[in-house]
Design a protein around this motif. Structure first.
Motif, mmCIF file in Angstrom:
data_model
loop_
_atom_site.group_PDB
_atom_site.id
_atom_site.type_symbol
_atom_site.label_atom_id
_atom_site.label_comp_id
_atom_site.label_asym_id
_atom_site.label_seq_id
_atom_site.Cartn_x
_atom_site.Cartn_y
_atom_site.Cartn_z
ATOM 1 N N LYS A 53 0.488 -0.593 -0.256
ATOM 2 C CA LYS A 53 -0.243 0.068 -0.015
ATOM 3 C C LYS A 53 0.424 0.988 -0.062
ATOM 4 C CE LYS A 53 -3.979 -1.573 0.314
ATOM 5 N NZ LYS A 53 -5.469 -1.586 -0.717
ATOM 6 N N ILE A 54 1.465 1.114 0.814
ATOM 7 C CA ILE A 54 3.149 2.137 0.808
ATOM 8 C C ILE A 54 4.119 2.567 -0.395
ATOM 9 C CG2 ILE A 54 5.087 3.501 2.231
ATOM 10 C CD1 ILE A 54 3.727 1.882 4.584
ATOM 11 N N ALA A 55 3.689 1.710 -1.299
ATOM 12 C CA ALA A 55 4.183 1.315 -2.379
ATOM 13 C C ALA A 55 3.566 2.274 -3.094
ATOM 14 C CB ALA A 55 5.077 0.485 -3.137
ATOM 15 N N GLY A 56 1.906 1.724 -3.290
ATOM 16 C CA GLY A 56 1.949 1.830 -3.812
ATOM 17 C C GLY A 56 1.277 3.971 -4.030
ATOM 18 N N VAL A 57 0.655 4.177 -3.080
ATOM 19 C CA VAL A 57 0.947 5.719 -3.095
ATOM 20 C C VAL A 57 2.380 6.533 -3.390
ATOM 21 C CG1 VAL A 57 0.335 7.338 -1.165
ATOM 22 C CG2 VAL A 57 -0.883 5.502 -0.462
ATOM 23 N N GLY A 58 3.153 5.902 -2.683
ATOM 24 C CA GLY A 58 4.512 6.799 -3.491
ATOM 25 C C GLY A 58 4.686 7.008 -4.482
ATOM 26 N N LEU A 59 4.442 5.159 -5.206
ATOM 27 C CA LEU A 59 4.458 5.800 -6.849
ATOM 28 C C LEU A 59 3.190 6.592 -7.867
ATOM 29 C CD1 LEU A 59 5.261 1.822 -8.044
ATOM 30 C CD2 LEU A 59 7.008 3.302 -8.049
ATOM 31 N N PHE A 60 2.479 6.741 -6.679
ATOM 32 C CA PHE A 60 1.659 7.388 -7.268
ATOM 33 C C PHE A 60 1.473 9.000 -6.587
ATOM 34 C CE2 PHE A 60 -3.107 9.807 -7.272
ATOM 35 C CZ PHE A 60 -3.013 9.062 -8.812
ATOM 36 N N VAL A 61 2.022 9.039 -5.646
ATOM 37 C CA VAL A 61 2.448 11.060 -5.388
ATOM 38 C C VAL A 61 3.554 11.145 -6.168
ATOM 39 C CG1 VAL A 61 3.010 12.204 -3.024
ATOM 40 C CG2 VAL A 61 1.182 10.389 -3.376
ATOM 41 N N TYR A 62 4.475 10.183 -6.188
ATOM 42 C CA TYR A 62 5.815 10.734 -6.560
ATOM 43 C C TYR A 62 5.298 10.800 -8.561
ATOM 44 C CZ TYR A 62 9.827 10.429 -9.357
ATOM 45 O OH TYR A 62 11.244 10.920 -9.971
ATOM 46 N N GLY A 63 4.444 10.534 -9.299
ATOM 47 C CA GLY A 63 3.679 11.406 -10.429
ATOM 48 C C GLY A 63 2.976 12.247 -10.508
ATOM 49 N N LEU A 64 1.874 11.919 -9.282
ATOM 50 C CA LEU A 64 1.477 13.241 -9.107
ATOM 51 C C LEU A 64 1.739 14.456 -9.013
ATOM 52 C CD1 LEU A 64 -1.993 14.161 -9.000
ATOM 53 C CD2 LEU A 64 -1.752 14.167 -7.299
ATOM 54 N N LEU A 65 2.848 14.575 -8.274
ATOM 55 C CA LEU A 65 3.380 15.637 -7.871
ATOM 56 C C LEU A 65 4.512 16.297 -9.049
ATOM 57 C CD1 LEU A 65 4.862 14.877 -3.809
ATOM 58 C CD2 LEU A 65 3.182 16.846 -4.981
ATOM 59 N N ASN A 66 5.057 15.108 -9.658
ATOM 60 C CA ASN A 66 5.633 15.200 -11.282
ATOM 61 C C ASN A 66 4.485 15.744 -11.952
ATOM 62 O OD1 ASN A 66 8.160 14.489 -10.440
ATOM 63 N ND2 ASN A 66 8.114 12.436 -10.796
ATOM 64 N N VAL A 67 3.512 15.659 -12.340
ATOM 65 C CA VAL A 67 2.247 16.272 -13.000
ATOM 66 C C VAL A 67 2.583 17.380 -13.167
ATOM 67 C CG1 VAL A 67 0.113 16.041 -13.805
ATOM 68 C CG2 VAL A 67 1.442 14.017 -13.632
ATOM 69 N N ILE A 68 2.637 18.041 -11.035
ATOM 70 C CA ILE A 68 2.140 19.314 -10.756
ATOM 71 C C ILE A 68 3.704 20.153 -11.487
ATOM 72 C CG2 ILE A 68 1.948 20.609 -9.131
ATOM 73 C CD1 ILE A 68 0.228 18.424 -7.934
ATOM 74 N N THR A 69 4.424 19.557 -10.821
ATOM 75 C CA THR A 69 5.732 20.248 -11.314
ATOM 76 C C THR A 69 6.200 20.787 -12.503
ATOM 77 O OG1 THR A 69 7.179 18.815 -10.970
ATOM 78 C CG2 THR A 69 6.654 19.915 -8.584
ATOM 79 N N ILE A 70 5.524 19.730 -13.574
ATOM 80 C CA ILE A 70 6.378 19.669 -15.030
ATOM 81 C C ILE A 70 5.459 21.018 -15.618
ATOM 82 C CG2 ILE A 70 6.441 18.832 -17.016
ATOM 83 C CD1 ILE A 70 7.587 15.848 -15.436
ATOM 84 N N LEU B 182 4.090 23.055 -13.700
ATOM 85 C CA LEU B 182 4.411 24.312 -13.491
ATOM 86 C C LEU B 182 4.837 25.265 -14.505
ATOM 87 C CD1 LEU B 182 4.074 24.193 -10.022
ATOM 88 C CD2 LEU B 182 1.919 25.608 -11.705
ATOM 89 N N SER B 183 5.914 24.242 -14.757
ATOM 90 C CA SER B 183 6.965 24.527 -15.695
ATOM 91 C C SER B 183 7.085 24.907 -16.932
ATOM 92 C CB SER B 183 8.715 23.343 -16.102
ATOM 93 O OG SER B 183 9.048 23.782 -17.223
ATOM 94 N N ALA B 184 5.456 24.200 -17.796
ATOM 95 C CA ALA B 184 4.758 24.198 -19.212
ATOM 96 C C ALA B 184 4.329 25.487 -18.895
ATOM 97 C CB ALA B 184 4.213 23.129 -19.072
ATOM 98 N N PHE B 185 4.300 25.820 -18.010
ATOM 99 C CA PHE B 185 3.909 27.262 -17.760
ATOM 100 C C PHE B 185 4.446 28.759 -17.272
ATOM 101 C CE2 PHE B 185 0.149 24.773 -17.596
ATOM 102 C CZ PHE B 185 -1.209 25.317 -18.614
ATOM 103 N N ALA B 186 5.609 28.522 -16.905
ATOM 104 C CA ALA B 186 6.876 29.240 -17.375
ATOM 105 C C ALA B 186 6.576 29.656 -15.620
ATOM 106 C CB ALA B 186 7.028 30.077 -17.823
ATOM 107 N N ILE B 187 5.664 28.736 -14.590
ATOM 108 C CA ILE B 187 6.028 29.279 -13.333
ATOM 109 C C ILE B 187 7.076 29.115 -12.914
ATOM 110 C CG2 ILE B 187 4.485 29.295 -10.897
ATOM 111 C CD1 ILE B 187 2.488 29.154 -13.269
ATOM 112 N N LEU B 188 7.483 27.413 -12.941
ATOM 113 C CA LEU B 188 8.373 27.092 -12.487
ATOM 114 C C LEU B 188 10.106 27.099 -13.519
ATOM 115 C CD1 LEU B 188 7.662 24.277 -10.162
ATOM 116 C CD2 LEU B 188 8.291 25.721 -9.074
ATOM 117 N N ASP B 189 11.034 26.845 -13.068
ATOM 118 C CA ASP B 189 12.016 26.758 -14.135
ATOM 119 C C ASP B 189 12.451 25.402 -14.337
ATOM 120 O OD1 ASP B 189 14.000 26.734 -16.728
ATOM 121 O OD2 ASP B 189 15.687 28.246 -15.577
#
Length: 152
Positions: free
Chosen positions: A90-107, A109-116
């Motif tokens: 369960k922890i591995a599943g949550v970790g993998l999902f959250v890692y991907g989700l956080l990357n979606v968010i940060t990438i 933000l990068s696509a909209f030039a909010i993060l570099d």
């Protein structure tokens, strides 16, 4: 503990494919590397031996996930082992999902030039369309593989 064999099988296949990609890249394969973008792509163009070692090691670490899932198929006499495997999965599943989700968010933000993040448009596209959803799908597979047994 019960297993959802469909999700477990999907998780093992996902894990082996994911590890296989690392092994392919460790052997010098370049297909798909540009889709990662940034420093990883730059390092892969003229890799140091330590970088290649890290890519090999990531492949083997990924395979440990398949072992974790396969251990769910064992009928353990000791319920503590079953419980530990249940929570690790369960922890591995949550970790993998959250890692991907956080990357979606940060990438995003990068696509909209909010993060570099120093990612090319090609890498942003493939990370948002393939890589990060791939991580998230793996998380779903792991999380859904183990089910608590309900008393009858």
């Amino acid at each position: 503990m019960q297993t959802n064999k469909g999700w477990l099988t999907s998780g093992v296949v996902w894990t082996v494919l994911f590890a296989g990609i690392s092994f392919y890249w460790a052997l010098g394969g370049m297909f798909g590397v540009q889709s990662l973008g940034g420093a990883i792509y730059e390092m892969s163009l003229d890799p140091e031996p330590s970088f290649i070692l890290i890519v090999w090691l990531t492949g083997f670490v990924k395979l440990l996930g398949a072992l974790l899932l396969l251990l769910l198929l064992v009928s353990w006499q000791n319920t503590r082992i079953s419980t530990v495997l249940y929570y690790l999965t369960k922890i591995a599943g949550v970790g993998l999902f959250v890692y991907g989700l956080l990357n979606v968010i940060t990438i995003s933000l990068s696509a909209f030039a909010i993060l570099d993040m120093d990612l090319e448009t090609h890498a942003i596209f493939w990370r948002l369309v393939f890589w990060e959803p791939f991580w998230m799908f793996g998380g779903i597979c792991y999380f859904a593989s183990a089910e608590k047994q309900h008393p009858v």
